[in-house]
Design a protein around this motif. Structure first.
Motif, PDB file in Angstrom:
ATOM      1  N   MET A  52       0.844  -1.173   0.000  1.00  0.00           N
ATOM      2  CA  MET A  52       0.000   0.000   0.000  1.00  0.00           C
ATOM      3  C   MET A  52       0.891   1.239   0.000  1.00  0.00           C
ATOM      4  O   MET A  52       1.821   1.328   0.785  1.00  0.00           O
ATOM      5  N   ASP A  53       0.582   2.175  -0.861  1.00  0.00           N
ATOM      6  CA  ASP A  53       1.363   3.410  -0.987  1.00  0.00           C
ATOM      7  C   ASP A  53       0.714   4.494  -0.142  1.00  0.00           C
ATOM      8  O   ASP A  53      -0.219   5.165  -0.585  1.00  0.00           O
ATOM      9  N   LEU A  54       1.212   4.669   1.069  1.00  0.00           N
ATOM     10  CA  LEU A  54       0.618   5.641   1.979  1.00  0.00           C
ATOM     11  C   LEU A  54       1.069   7.065   1.705  1.00  0.00           C
ATOM     12  O   LEU A  54       0.645   7.985   2.386  1.00  0.00           O
ATOM     13  N   SER A  55       1.909   7.253   0.699  1.00  0.00           N
ATOM     14  CA  SER A  55       2.311   8.612   0.342  1.00  0.00           C
ATOM     15  C   SER A  55       1.200   9.324  -0.431  1.00  0.00           C
ATOM     16  O   SER A  55       1.239  10.536  -0.604  1.00  0.00           O
ATOM     17  N   GLN A  56       0.206   8.582  -0.887  1.00  0.00           N
ATOM     18  CA  GLN A  56      -0.912   9.145  -1.637  1.00  0.00           C
ATOM     19  C   GLN A  56      -2.111   9.356  -0.722  1.00  0.00           C
ATOM     20  O   GLN A  56      -2.515   8.442  -0.010  1.00  0.00           O
ATOM     21  N   LYS A  57      -2.659  10.555  -0.736  1.00  0.00           N
ATOM     22  CA  LYS A  57      -3.858  10.840   0.052  1.00  0.00           C
ATOM     23  C   LYS A  57      -5.052  10.163  -0.592  1.00  0.00           C
ATOM     24  O   LYS A  57      -5.342  10.397  -1.758  1.00  0.00           O
ATOM     25  N   SER A  58      -5.726   9.321   0.178  1.00  0.00           N
ATOM     26  CA  SER A  58      -6.941   8.693  -0.325  1.00  0.00           C
ATOM     27  C   SER A  58      -7.780   8.204   0.849  1.00  0.00           C
ATOM     28  O   SER A  58      -7.271   8.003   1.957  1.00  0.00           O
ATOM     29  N   VAL A  59      -9.057   8.032   0.595  1.00  0.00           N
ATOM     30  CA  VAL A  59      -9.962   7.522   1.616  1.00  0.00           C
ATOM     31  C   VAL A  59      -9.526   6.124   2.042  1.00  0.00           C
ATOM     32  O   VAL A  59      -9.552   5.787   3.227  1.00  0.00           O
ATOM     33  N   GLU A  60      -9.092   5.328   1.082  1.00  0.00           N
ATOM     34  CA  GLU A  60      -8.659   3.966   1.389  1.00  0.00           C
ATOM     35  C   GLU A  60      -7.450   3.965   2.322  1.00  0.00           C
ATOM     36  O   GLU A  60      -7.362   3.150   3.238  1.00  0.00           O
ATOM     37  N   ASN A  61      -6.515   4.887   2.104  1.00  0.00           N
ATOM     38  CA  ASN A  61      -5.334   4.958   2.960  1.00  0.00           C
ATOM     39  C   ASN A  61      -5.702   5.439   4.359  1.00  0.00           C
ATOM     40  O   ASN A  61      -5.138   4.955   5.347  1.00  0.00           O
ATOM     41  N   VAL A  62      -6.641   6.371   4.454  1.00  0.00           N
ATOM     42  CA  VAL A  62      -7.115   6.822   5.761  1.00  0.00           C
ATOM     43  C   VAL A  62      -7.715   5.629   6.508  1.00  0.00           C
ATOM     44  O   VAL A  62      -7.403   5.392   7.680  1.00  0.00           O
ATOM     45  N   GLU A  63      -8.565   4.866   5.830  1.00  0.00           N
ATOM     46  CA  GLU A  63      -9.182   3.695   6.451  1.00  0.00           C
ATOM     47  C   GLU A  63      -8.127   2.699   6.905  1.00  0.00           C
ATOM     48  O   GLU A  63      -8.193   2.179   8.022  1.00  0.00           O
ATOM     49  N   PHE A  64      -7.149   2.425   6.054  1.00  0.00           N
ATOM     50  CA  PHE A  64      -6.089   1.481   6.392  1.00  0.00           C
ATOM     51  C   PHE A  64      -5.326   1.926   7.636  1.00  0.00           C
ATOM     52  O   PHE A  64      -5.098   1.138   8.562  1.00  0.00           O
ATOM     53  N   MET A  65      -4.939   3.208   7.674  1.00  0.00           N
ATOM     54  CA  MET A  65      -4.146   3.700   8.801  1.00  0.00           C
ATOM     55  C   MET A  65      -4.942   3.680  10.100  1.00  0.00           C
ATOM     56  O   MET A  65      -4.411   3.269  11.143  1.00  0.00           O
ATOM     57  N   ILE A  66      -6.203   4.085  10.058  1.00  0.00           N
ATOM     58  CA  ILE A  66      -7.030   4.080  11.264  1.00  0.00           C
ATOM     59  C   ILE A  66      -7.182   2.653  11.794  1.00  0.00           C
ATOM     60  O   ILE A  66      -7.028   2.405  12.997  1.00  0.00           O
ATOM     61  N   GLU A  67      -7.466   1.717  10.917  1.00  0.00           N
ATOM     62  CA  GLU A  67      -7.628   0.326  11.354  1.00  0.00           C
ATOM     63  C   GLU A  67      -6.325  -0.228  11.933  1.00  0.00           C
ATOM     64  O   GLU A  67      -6.335  -0.931  12.941  1.00  0.00           O
ATOM     65  N   ALA A  68      -5.195   0.112  11.324  1.00  0.00           N
ATOM     66  CA  ALA A  68      -3.900  -0.359  11.822  1.00  0.00           C
ATOM     67  C   ALA A  68      -3.582   0.251  13.182  1.00  0.00           C
ATOM     68  O   ALA A  68      -3.079  -0.446  14.084  1.00  0.00           O
ATOM     69  N   ILE A  69      -3.888   1.526  13.366  1.00  0.00           N
ATOM     70  CA  ILE A  69      -3.653   2.190  14.653  1.00  0.00           C
ATOM     71  C   ILE A  69      -4.532   1.554  15.722  1.00  0.00           C
ATOM     72  O   ILE A  69      -4.062   1.255  16.825  1.00  0.00           O
ATOM     73  N   LYS A  70      -5.803   1.332  15.415  1.00  0.00           N
ATOM     74  CA  LYS A  70      -6.711   0.716  16.381  1.00  0.00           C
ATOM     75  C   LYS A  70      -6.213  -0.666  16.796  1.00  0.00           C
ATOM     76  O   LYS A  70      -6.218  -1.007  17.977  1.00  0.00           O
ATOM     77  N   GLU A  71      -5.752  -1.437  15.837  1.00  0.00           N
ATOM     78  CA  GLU A  71      -5.257  -2.781  16.135  1.00  0.00           C
ATOM     79  C   GLU A  71      -3.997  -2.716  16.997  1.00  0.00           C
ATOM     80  O   GLU A  71      -3.856  -3.444  17.973  1.00  0.00           O
ATOM     81  N   LYS A  72      -3.089  -1.850  16.648  1.00  0.00           N
ATOM     82  CA  LYS A  72      -1.824  -1.732  17.373  1.00  0.00           C
ATOM     83  C   LYS A  72      -2.049  -1.243  18.800  1.00  0.00           C
ATOM     84  O   LYS A  72      -1.400  -1.720  19.730  1.00  0.00           O
ATOM     85  N   LEU A  73      -2.964  -0.303  18.983  1.00  0.00           N
ATOM     86  CA  LEU A  73      -3.236   0.235  20.313  1.00  0.00           C
ATOM     87  C   LEU A  73      -4.221  -0.629  21.095  1.00  0.00           C
ATOM     88  O   LEU A  73      -4.484  -0.359  22.258  1.00  0.00           O
ATOM     89  N   LYS A  74      -4.774  -1.630  20.427  1.00  0.00           N
ATOM     90  CA  LYS A  74      -5.761  -2.505  21.049  1.00  0.00           C
ATOM     91  C   LYS A  74      -6.926  -1.696  21.637  1.00  0.00           C
ATOM     92  O   LYS A  74      -7.283  -1.832  22.800  1.00  0.00           O
ATOM     93  N   VAL A  75      -7.466  -0.827  20.792  1.00  0.00           N
ATOM     94  CA  VAL A  75      -8.587   0.018  21.202  1.00  0.00           C
ATOM     95  C   VAL A  75      -9.773  -0.868  21.539  1.00  0.00           C
ATOM     96  O   VAL A  75     -10.205  -1.681  20.733  1.00  0.00           O
ATOM     97  N   LEU A  76     -10.287  -0.722  22.768  1.00  0.00           N
ATOM     98  CA  LEU A  76     -11.392  -1.564  23.216  1.00  0.00           C
ATOM     99  C   LEU A  76     -12.728  -1.110  22.657  1.00  0.00           C
ATOM    100  O   LEU A  76     -13.560  -1.922  22.288  1.00  0.00           O
ATOM    101  N   ASN A  77     -12.956   0.173  22.616  1.00  0.00           N
ATOM    102  CA  ASN A  77     -14.203   0.701  22.088  1.00  0.00           C
ATOM    103  C   ASN A  77     -14.013   0.985  20.597  1.00  0.00           C
ATOM    104  O   ASN A  77     -13.705   2.108  20.212  1.00  0.00           O
ATOM    105  N   LEU A  78     -14.197  -0.043  19.789  1.00  0.00           N
ATOM    106  CA  LEU A  78     -13.911   0.062  18.357  1.00  0.00           C
ATOM    107  C   LEU A  78     -14.776   1.096  17.654  1.00  0.00           C
ATOM    108  O   LEU A  78     -14.379   1.654  16.641  1.00  0.00           O
ATOM    109  N   GLY A  79     -15.954   1.373  18.203  1.00  0.00           N
ATOM    110  CA  GLY A  79     -16.828   2.366  17.591  1.00  0.00           C
ATOM    111  C   GLY A  79     -16.372   3.791  17.848  1.00  0.00           C
ATOM    112  O   GLY A  79     -16.827   4.714  17.194  1.00  0.00           O
ATOM    113  N   ALA A  80     -15.471   3.969  18.799  1.00  0.00           N
ATOM    114  CA  ALA A  80     -15.022   5.314  19.152  1.00  0.00           C
ATOM    115  C   ALA A  80     -14.140   5.926  18.076  1.00  0.00           C
ATOM    116  O   ALA A  80     -14.103   7.142  17.924  1.00  0.00           O
ATOM    117  N   ILE A  81     -13.441   5.092  17.349  1.00  0.00           N
ATOM    118  CA  ILE A  81     -12.546   5.575  16.297  1.00  0.00           C
ATOM    119  C   ILE A  81     -12.929   4.861  15.007  1.00  0.00           C
ATOM    120  O   ILE A  81     -12.704   3.668  14.862  1.00  0.00           O
TER     121      ILE A  81
END
Length: 75
Positions: free
Chosen positions: A1-30
């Motif tokens: 995935m080329d994260l140097s390009q601004k796109s909705v798909e890249n935003v979705e990918f990064m948010i999901e990866a951050i949530k997984e890495k931080l082990k966010v319990l309230n998944l609906g919050a982010i």
């Protein structure tokens, strides 16, 4: 995935990866839909920082989640 390009798909990918890495319990919050491409660079910085670290203190996790909250779209 080329994260140097601004796109909705890249935003979705990064948010999901951050949530997984931080082990966010309230998944609906982010949700990817809370963010838009205007804040892409800031979101990418948070993503890069999150992916570099193996673990986070509770204070670091709180700071990251607060920073994400400040990037949310104003509805």
């Amino acid at each position: 995935m080329d994260l140097s390009q601004k796109s909705v798909e890249n935003v979705e990918f990064m948010i999901e990866a951050i949530k997984e890495k931080l082990k966010v319990l309230n998944l609906g919050a982010i949700k990817p839909s809370h963010f838009d491409e205007e804040m892409y660079e800031e979101l990418k910085d948070i993503y890069d920082l999150t992916m570099r670290k193996n673990s986070f203190s509770p204070n670091e996790m709180q700071a990251l989640v607060e920073e994400l909250g400040s990037l949310r779209k104003n509805k």
